[in-house]
Scaffold this motif. Structure first.
Motif, short mmCIF file in Angstrom:
data_model
loop_
_atom_site.label_atom_id
_atom_site.label_comp_id
_atom_site.label_asym_id
_atom_site.label_seq_id
_atom_site.Cartn_x
_atom_site.Cartn_y
_atom_site.Cartn_z
N ALA A 164 -28.06 -16.94 70.12
CA ALA A 164 -29.34 -16.31 69.81
C ALA A 164 -30.00 -16.97 68.61
O ALA A 164 -31.18 -17.34 68.64
CB ALA A 164 -29.15 -14.82 69.58
N PHE A 165 -29.25 -17.14 67.53
CA PHE A 165 -29.83 -17.72 66.33
C PHE A 165 -29.95 -19.23 66.41
O PHE A 165 -30.81 -19.82 65.76
CB PHE A 165 -29.02 -17.29 65.10
N SER A 166 -29.12 -19.87 67.22
CA SER A 166 -29.28 -21.31 67.42
C SER A 166 -30.58 -21.58 68.18
O SER A 166 -31.34 -22.50 67.83
CB SER A 166 -28.09 -21.87 68.21
N ASP A 167 -30.85 -20.77 69.21
CA ASP A 167 -32.10 -20.92 69.96
C ASP A 167 -33.30 -20.60 69.08
O ASP A 167 -34.32 -21.30 69.13
CB ASP A 167 -32.10 -19.99 71.19
N GLY A 168 -33.18 -19.52 68.28
CA GLY A 168 -34.27 -19.19 67.37
C GLY A 168 -34.51 -20.27 66.34
O GLY A 168 -35.65 -20.61 66.02
N ARG A 169 -33.41 -20.84 65.82
CA ARG A 169 -33.52 -21.95 64.86
C ARG A 169 -34.24 -23.15 65.46
O ARG A 169 -35.14 -23.73 64.84
CB ARG A 169 -32.11 -22.33 64.41
N ASP A 170 -33.88 -23.49 66.69
CA ASP A 170 -34.50 -24.66 67.33
C ASP A 170 -36.01 -24.49 67.50
O ASP A 170 -36.79 -25.41 67.25
CB ASP A 170 -33.86 -24.90 68.70
N ARG A 171 -36.42 -23.30 67.92
CA ARG A 171 -37.86 -23.08 68.13
C ARG A 171 -38.60 -23.00 66.81
O ARG A 171 -39.71 -23.55 66.68
CB ARG A 171 -38.06 -21.79 68.93
N LEU A 172 -38.01 -22.37 65.81
CA LEU A 172 -38.64 -22.30 64.49
C LEU A 172 -38.81 -23.68 63.88
O LEU A 172 -39.87 -24.02 63.33
CB LEU A 172 -37.80 -21.41 63.56
N VAL A 173 -37.76 -24.49 63.95
CA VAL A 173 -37.82 -25.83 63.37
C VAL A 173 -38.89 -26.66 64.08
O VAL A 173 -39.64 -27.40 63.43
CB VAL A 173 -36.44 -26.52 63.47
N ALA A 174 -38.98 -26.54 65.39
CA ALA A 174 -39.98 -27.31 66.14
C ALA A 174 -41.40 -26.92 65.72
O ALA A 174 -42.23 -27.79 65.42
CB ALA A 174 -39.79 -27.08 67.64
N VAL A 175 -41.67 -25.62 65.69
CA VAL A 175 -43.03 -25.16 65.37
C VAL A 175 -43.39 -25.47 63.92
O VAL A 175 -44.49 -25.96 63.63
CB VAL A 175 -43.14 -23.64 65.64
N LEU A 176 -42.47 -25.20 62.99
CA LEU A 176 -42.76 -25.40 61.57
C LEU A 176 -42.75 -26.88 61.17
O LEU A 176 -43.16 -27.23 60.06
CB LEU A 176 -41.76 -24.62 60.72
N SER A 177 -42.30 -27.74 62.07
CA SER A 177 -42.38 -29.19 61.83
C SER A 177 -43.65 -29.78 62.41
O SER A 177 -43.86 -31.00 62.35
CB SER A 177 -41.16 -29.88 62.45
N GLY A 178 -44.50 -28.93 62.98
CA GLY A 178 -45.76 -29.38 63.53
C GLY A 178 -45.66 -29.86 64.97
O GLY A 178 -46.63 -30.42 65.50
N LYS A 179 -44.53 -29.65 65.62
CA LYS A 179 -44.35 -30.07 67.00
C LYS A 179 -44.85 -28.97 67.95
O LYS A 179 -45.16 -27.86 67.54
CB LYS A 179 -42.88 -30.36 67.28
N GLU A 180 -44.92 -29.33 69.21
CA GLU A 180 -45.38 -28.37 70.21
C GLU A 180 -44.36 -27.24 70.36
O GLU A 180 -43.15 -27.47 70.36
CB GLU A 180 -45.59 -29.07 71.55
N ASP A 181 -44.88 -26.02 70.50
CA ASP A 181 -44.00 -24.86 70.67
C ASP A 181 -43.31 -24.93 72.03
O ASP A 181 -43.98 -24.93 73.07
CB ASP A 181 -44.83 -23.57 70.56
N PRO A 182 -41.97 -24.97 72.07
CA PRO A 182 -41.27 -25.01 73.36
C PRO A 182 -41.38 -23.71 74.13
O PRO A 182 -41.08 -23.67 75.33
CB PRO A 182 -39.81 -25.29 72.96
N GLY A 183 -41.81 -22.65 73.49
CA GLY A 183 -42.00 -21.37 74.16
C GLY A 183 -40.71 -20.59 74.30
O GLY A 183 -39.61 -21.08 74.01
N PRO A 184 -40.82 -19.35 74.77
CA PRO A 184 -39.64 -18.51 74.95
C PRO A 184 -38.80 -18.98 76.11
O PRO A 184 -39.28 -19.73 76.97
CB PRO A 184 -40.24 -17.12 75.22
#
Length: 254
Positions: A185-205
């Protein structure tokens, strides 16, 4: 003889009196023990029904922030996963200046929610708007598996409130519905947070795919054979019951 009979009667009377006294004591003990059992039952019932504040976690129990990326009060993470998540969040902070802090708790105080806990903790750790600007606090209560998230003003430029809520309530919660997979759960949340906050496209839920087995609509050959065998067994049992009864009826009638 008469004297011996009298003596025996006296002894019997004495025994009956002693038995009556013992019975009276037993009744008193029984009532006393019964009262204690009732009290013990009520105490045990109260500990199960009423929330125990000793197991609840309040914001005041969370220590001041000191370079910590993951606060695992619920003790649900493996050492390996905790290290990987902390390493990723530390790298994110160095690369972008955006900081993410993840917190797990085992039980909330009465009237508290994961979101109100996240809001209070955010204000405790970062008391000014300037300190809050690049911060994200994500909270999970492991008793209810509910989440809360709070973001700073500068973070909102990269990650809208809708995306933040989606990360907390969809990305993180999805693995928990499959069996409390907290590390995932937190690994998936970490991956999406890092992507969005790095300026990359949001991979979505995560996409929930429901698998439909088309073949399940039709009976297989093995199932058909099994079904036929069941019918035969039931038929034989009925025959074994009805035939003897009919034979006995005809015998009695004749």
């Amino acid at each position: 003889m008469r004297y011996e009979a009298q003596q025996g009667q006296v002894r019997l009377t004495g025994i009956l009196i002693e038995m009556k006294q013992l019975y009276g004591r037993f009744e008193g003990w029984k009532q006393h023990i019964g009262n204690w059992l009732v009290i013990l039952f009520l105490v045990l019932l109260g500990t199960q029904i009423l929330p125990n504040p000793a197991y609840a976690t309040g914001v005041y129990e969370i220590p001041p922030l000191s370079g910590t990326w993951l606060v695992d009060k619920a003790d649900v993470f493996s050492l390996l996963n905790a290290g990987q998540i902390s390493g990723s969040l530390e790298k994110l902070a160095k690369d972008t200046g955006n900081e993410v802090h993840m917190v797990t708790i085992r039980r909330l105080d009465y009237g508290e929610t994961a979101q109100t806990f996240a809001d209070k903790l955010f204000d405790k750790w970062f008391s000014t708007e300037e300190a809050q600007a690049h911060q994200v606090v994500l909270v999970l209560d492991t008793v209810t598996n509910t989440t809360g998230i709070r973001t700073g003003a500068a973070v909102k430029d990269l990650m809208s409130d809708d995306i933040a809520k989606s990360i907390a309530s969809e990305t993180v919660v999805a693995p928990l519905r499959q069996g409390n997979k907290y590390n995932q759960a937190f690994s998936d949340g970490r991956d999406r947070l890092v992507a969005v906050l790095s300026g990359k496209e949001d991979p979505g839920p995560p996409k929930i795919v429901s698998k439909v087995d088309a073949e399940s609509r039709f009976a297989k050959a093995e199932e058909t054979k099994s079904s036929n065998a069941t019918v035969w067994v039931i038929g034989l049992l009925i025959a074994a019951t009805v035939i003897p009864m009919a034979t006995y009826y005809l015998y009695v009638k004749n």
